[in-house]
Design a protein around this motif. Structure first.
Motif, short mmCIF file in Angstrom:
data_model
loop_
_atom_site.label_atom_id
_atom_site.label_comp_id
_atom_site.label_asym_id
_atom_site.label_seq_id
_atom_site.Cartn_x
_atom_site.Cartn_y
_atom_site.Cartn_z
N LEU A 23 17.05 18.89 22.73
CA LEU A 23 15.81 19.40 23.36
C LEU A 23 17.12 19.93 24.84
N LEU A 24 17.91 19.22 25.30
CA LEU A 24 18.69 19.15 26.45
C LEU A 24 19.47 21.24 25.71
N GLY A 25 19.64 21.22 25.42
CA GLY A 25 20.47 22.70 24.39
C GLY A 25 19.36 23.58 24.73
N LEU A 26 18.23 22.57 24.99
CA LEU A 26 17.19 24.76 24.14
C LEU A 26 16.98 24.40 25.75
N TYR A 27 16.68 23.81 26.55
CA TYR A 27 16.73 23.75 28.13
C TYR A 27 16.84 24.44 28.78
N PHE A 28 18.72 24.48 28.82
CA PHE A 28 19.99 24.96 29.58
C PHE A 28 19.78 26.74 28.82
N THR A 29 19.30 26.89 27.73
CA THR A 29 19.18 27.68 26.75
C THR A 29 18.42 29.00 27.78
#
Length: 249
Positions: A23-29
């Motif tokens: 989720l964090l990776g998706l958010y930062f993307t």
């Protein structure tokens, strides 16, 4: 207790960490993509501002040059030079009527300006007024076809335009057909600037434009350059109106 912690870590903690990480990776993307999109918008806006500034700079430089030409023409008391400058001011400042009119006023008001220059300006203004008056006479209820010949090339353009007018009158009933000259100072304005034989029409008038082109081609009016079809900008509609511009052979 140890087995319980191992199971908790195996079945809950590790998957939870993986989910949170994803989720964090998706958010930062998403954040990164949004920032890049905003950066692109800023870049486009900056380029537009730069282009606008360059355009204004060009216009200001042109105005200064035109003022210098008018000043020189007045001081020289040269009839040919004054007429040339009058033509230059009318054409090069065709899209800036306010400044153009000021320069023309300066030129014509000078006691050093030859009378022929004033007569020439009166002729230009008369042609413009007549052209504008005819434009106002277009009505949406009557389909109008204007056949223009350019003032710059009267010898070439006028007889061919006359042939086209007669073709339409003979083969296409129910249209108002007008035979007109396109003055040099009008053609210098944005929206005209005709440089080739051309038929202008709206999208729903394409069939009529193509019929006119077909008649012209069958009559073998042009030997070198057939008129090109030019569909006009839909943001500037001219309902029930087609214009034909004749420039050369």
């Amino acid at each position: 207790m140890r087995n319980f912690l191992e199971n908790l870590n195996k079945y809950w903690a590790t998957p939870m960490i993986a989910i949170v990480g994803g989720l964090l990776g998706l958010y930062f993307t998403v954040v990164k993509n949004n920032l890049e999109a905003e950066a692109d918008k800023l870049g486009i806006a900056a380029k537009k501002i730069e282009t606008d500034l360059k355009q204004r700079e060009f216009q200001n430089t042109l105005k200064i040059q035109m003022y210098g030409e008018v000043k020189e023409a007045i001081s020289q008391e040269d009839e040919k030079l004054q007429n040339a400058v009058l033509l230059m001011v009318n054409e090069m400042l065709s899209d800036d009527s306010l400044f153009r009119d000021k320069l023309i006023t300066i030129l014509l008001a000078s006691p050093n300006t030859d009378e022929s220059v004033k007569v020439e300006q009166q002729k230009l203004e008369k042609k413009t007024q007549e052209f504008v008056q005819l434009e106002k006479q277009k009505t949406a209820s009557v389909f109008t076809i204007d056949v223009f010949y350019l003032e710059d090339v009267v010898a070439e353009a006028e007889p061919r335009a006359k042939q086209i007018e007669q073709l339409i009158l003979d083969h296409m009933q129910g249209y108002q057909v007008r035979f007109r000259q396109l003055p040099r100072n009008i053609n210098a304005k944005s929206g005209y600037r005709i440089s080739a034989n051309e038929i202008r029409y709206e999208a729903d008038e394409k069939e009529i434009a193509e019929k006119i082109l077909s008649l012209i081609q069958e009559a073998d009016i042009f030997q070198l350059e057939q008129p090109r079809l030019n569909q006009i900008n839909p943001n500037k509609p001219t309902p029930n109106y087609i214009s034909i511009f004749v420039r050369n052979m």
